[in-house]
Design an enzyme around this catalytic site. Structure first.
Site, short mmCIF file in Angstrom:
data_model
loop_
_atom_site.label_atom_id
_atom_site.label_comp_id
_atom_site.label_asym_id
_atom_site.label_seq_id
_atom_site.Cartn_x
_atom_site.Cartn_y
_atom_site.Cartn_z
CB SER A 1 3.91 3.12 7.03
OG SER A 1 5.07 3.91 6.89
CE LYS B 1 7.54 4.31 9.77
NZ LYS B 1 6.47 5.03 9.10
CB SER C 1 7.58 5.54 5.66
OG SER C 1 6.83 6.31 6.57
#
Length: 399
Positions: free
Chosen positions: A124, A72, A69
């Site tokens: 997330s 992101k 993640s």
């Protein structure tokens, strides 16, 4: 889990250099004892000073690895730059019930892009990532194209994205050094900076009588004094990944670790290492007087180890033309160990108007640059704040 042990290598290297000095093969002035970096557990890591963009530490920094993640970070900055925070994002079928971490959005639910970004970065949410991508890019594929184009613009040569959320996919990777550069860039955006430093966020919930409340997964915000970001990540393939940042004494440092089973403690050590050994140093002040009625048009700061201070050179290079230049006369190149680390534009003092703050111009400060080989002596008897430089530099000069 591989464990980095720089202490042993560092001691051996210093012993080798000492022997060379004793034998007369090296002079004592050529020996630079670099600070010892702490032992950590990461497969790859990097430490960067956010203001100057200087990499302070790198362990297998260019190794291409899955990043979970941490993806992101790019998703957020691309969305902020290409979308409007007030836009309404609608959750489509691809985003609804997306696998992995989620903020549990409903099919057809509408939410502002700004709140989606909080759900993306604090919790997330893979559903938020997909909804954002489809809204900003027209499709997930279109948004991923924007992500990869941004990576090229930032010079991230060991990075490629296949999706906006970071679920494991062939050809989806980055490196610790690239993530350091990306993070340094993103943290200069005020919206991104505010989102990632937020401990918790409430957002309207159209499906229930209570609001969404998202607590930031980044424990560094609670564990480390001055922490202000950035992003956690985990998949079965990527393992534990973390980007953290902290600000102390006006200096912001970011740390990246990939595949690190003890990341919270390692980030503490690496942040401490950066602050202790590479303080952010002002090398040129904006508006300082230079020779022959010239002034500097920008401030220049750089993270320096104390022993590097006497290895800084400043070289004035005057332009051969003056017409149509709005008073621009050249630039000062700043060098460390003979390599250029930045430039600052120089203007005619009569053409350069200082900017005004609510309290007027900054106080004058006396000072002087030392001379550098093959350069002109630059004398700095005064200091005051800048003016049109924000517009002129962005339009005319690469500084």
């Amino acid at each position: 889990m591989r464990k980095n042990t720089p202490d042993r290598r560092s001691r051996a290297f210093r012993s080798f250099l000492a022997a060379m000095v004793l034998l007369g093969w090296l002079s004592p002035q050529t020996v630079q004892a670099a600070p010892d970096a702490p032992s950590i557990h990461a497969q790859a890591a990097a430490v960067i000073d956010v203001t100057s963009g200087r990499l302070l530490y790198s362990l297998h920094g260019d190794e291409q690895l899955p990043i979970a993640s941490l993806t992101k970070i790019m998703t957020a900055i691309v969305a902020i730059e290409h979308g409007k925070l007030s836009d309404t994002v609608t959750v489509g079928r691809n985003a609804y019930a997306k696998e992995g971490s989620s903020i549990y959005l409903h099919l057809g639910e509408e939410m502002s892009l700004e709140n989606m970004l909080y759900g993306l970065m604090l919790r997330s949410g893979n559903d938020a990532a997909t909804a954002i991508a489809e809204h900003v890019g027209g499709s997930e594929e279109g948004f991923v194209y924007l992500m990869n184009e941004k990576a090229k613009l930032l010079g991230l040569t060991h990075t490629h994205f296949q999706n906006p959320h970071g679920l494991d996919a062939k050809g989806h990777y980055s490196s610790a050094n690239d993530l350091a550069k990306l993070t340094s860039y993103a943290l200069k955006n005020p919206h991104f900076k505010e989102i990632v430093r937020t401990p918790s966020k409430n957002a309207p919930n159209p499906n229930d009588p209570w609001d969404y409340k998202w607590l930031n997964k980044n424990k560094m915000l609670r564990f480390y004094d001055g922490a202000d970001g950035v992003k956690t990540g985990y998949t079965k393939i990527a393992k534990r990944c973390l980007v953290s940042s902290a600000t102390r004494g006006g200096q912001q440092i970011a740390v990246i670790t990939l595949n690190d089973g003890d990341d919270w403690n390692d980030h503490r050590k690496l942040l401490d290492y950066g602050f202790a050994n590479f303080p952010l140093t002002t090398l040129i002040r904006e508006g300082q007087s230079v020779e022959n009625g010239l002034v500097t048009g920008a401030e220049f700061k750089y993270a320096l180890a104390p022993e590097e201070a006497d290895q800084i050179e400043r070289r004035l290079k005057l332009s051969t033309t003056r017409s149509g230049s709005f008073g621009y006369r050249g630039k000062i190149s700043v060098l460390l160990k003979g390599e250029e680390i930045g430039t600052v534009p120089v203007y005619d003092k009569v053409s350069y108007s200082p900017s005004k703050t609510g309290e007027g111009s900054a106080p004058k400060v006396d000072g002087a640059f030392g001379s550098a080989s093959n350069s002109k002596v630059i004398r700095l008897p005064s200091d005051w704040s800048g003016s049109l430089k924000k517009v002129l530099q962005s339009l005319l000069f690469d500084v």
